[in-house]
Design an enzyme around this catalytic site. Structure first.
Site, PDB file in Angstrom:
ATOM      1  N   GLY A  12      41.390  38.232  42.644  1.00 35.14           N
ATOM      2  CA  GLY A  12      41.154  36.791  42.722  1.00 35.14           C
ATOM      3  C   GLY A  12      40.471  36.271  41.474  1.00 35.14           C
ATOM      4  N   ASP A  13      40.697  35.003  41.194  1.00 31.29           N
ATOM      5  CA  ASP A  13      40.002  34.358  40.085  1.00 31.29           C
ATOM      6  C   ASP A  13      39.897  32.869  40.375  1.00 31.29           C
ATOM      7  OD1 ASP A  13      39.031  34.996  37.149  1.00 31.29           O
ATOM      8  OD2 ASP A  13      39.976  33.012  37.123  1.00 31.29           O
ATOM      9  N   SER A  14      38.743  32.293  40.097  1.00 35.06           N
ATOM     10  CA  SER A  14      38.522  30.871  40.352  1.00 35.06           C
ATOM     11  C   SER A  14      38.052  30.163  39.089  1.00 35.06           C
ATOM     12  CB  SER A  14      37.455  30.673  41.445  1.00 35.06           C
ATOM     13  OG  SER A  14      37.865  31.224  42.671  1.00 35.06           O
TER      14      SER A  14
ATOM     15  N   GLY B 248      43.097  31.560  42.194  1.00 31.25           N
ATOM     16  CA  GLY B 248      44.307  32.363  42.133  1.00 31.25           C
ATOM     17  C   GLY B 248      44.136  33.627  42.955  1.00 31.25           C
TER      18      GLY B 248
ATOM     19  N   LYS C 169      43.746  41.593  37.598  1.00 28.92           N
ATOM     20  CA  LYS C 169      42.711  42.350  38.310  1.00 28.92           C
ATOM     21  C   LYS C 169      43.320  43.227  39.400  1.00 28.92           C
ATOM     22  CE  LYS C 169      39.273  38.734  37.453  1.00 28.92           C
ATOM     23  NZ  LYS C 169      38.448  37.660  38.058  1.00 28.92           N
TER      24      LYS C 169
END
Length: 201
Positions: free
Chosen positions: A75-77, A112, A59
């Protein structure tokens, strides 16, 4: 006069934007569109933290070229439950299934981060233990019906209705909401920047 850097959020998550705004920083919003399923498929069998980091990186890098002098955050969750990564449930039916699996359990919210600035990169995944309440069948159904958890990693929010059903967390609260301020601060310091540079601008 040199234009000061801005924070660019490569995400469409309102929670991530809200965290930054609450912390005094108004981000530039430029959601990145990446094929998350393909990225995950390529990383099958890799450690969960590596997967969320790769998604965050994809991203950030997708929009970084448009902001060469700004701080770009991807970001990634995802929720790690019984050793399996769980993403967004998308439907009320899937939300109910997920809550049947996680109610009364402890899982780990992995977030992340990939933060870019002038060719430099800070990648870090934060992990927070989430202790889910043994929510009643009626509450699980009612929560799913609100629509709130459908587009949330782990099928819950900490800061809204979902807060009723989280007994406690161990770790960084902002990371559970979607973006770790401590991680962002560490990245800024690594770039020679201060967090206060971005306040109320």
């Amino acid at each position: 006069m040199t234009t000061p850097p801005r924070i660019v959020l490569a995400s469409q998550s309102p929670s991530r934007a809200s965290i930054l705004r609450s912390a005094g920083a108004e981000p530039v919003l430029h959601p990145a569109h990446v094929d998350e399923e393909s990225i995950q498929a390529e990383l099958t069998g890799r450690p969960p933290a590596e997967i969320v980091a790769a998604l965050a990186g994809a991203k950030a890098h997708a929009v970084a070229a448009d902001y060469p002098d700004d701080v770009v955050i991807g970001g990634d969750s995802m929720l790690l439950l019984h050793g399996e990564l769980q993403g967004k449930p998308h439907t009320a039916e899937r939300t109910v299934e997920r809550w049947h699996a996680q109610a009364g359990q402890t899982a780990y919210l992995l977030t992340g981060h990939c933060i870019l600035y002038r060719g430099r990169e800070h990648a870090e995944t934060s992990e927070t233990a989430v202790h889910f309440a043994a929510a009643s069948e009626a509450d699980i159904a009612a929560y799913a019906a609100t629509g709130e958890p459908l587009e949330c990693a782990g099928a819950f929010t900490l800061e809204a209705l979902g807060g009723w059903f989280i007994d406690r967390i161990e770790g960084d609260p902002s990371s559970v909401i979607g973006l770790s301020l401590p991680v962002v601060r560490r990245a800024l310091y690594g770039f020679g920047l201060d967090a206060s540079q971005f306040w109320n601008r």
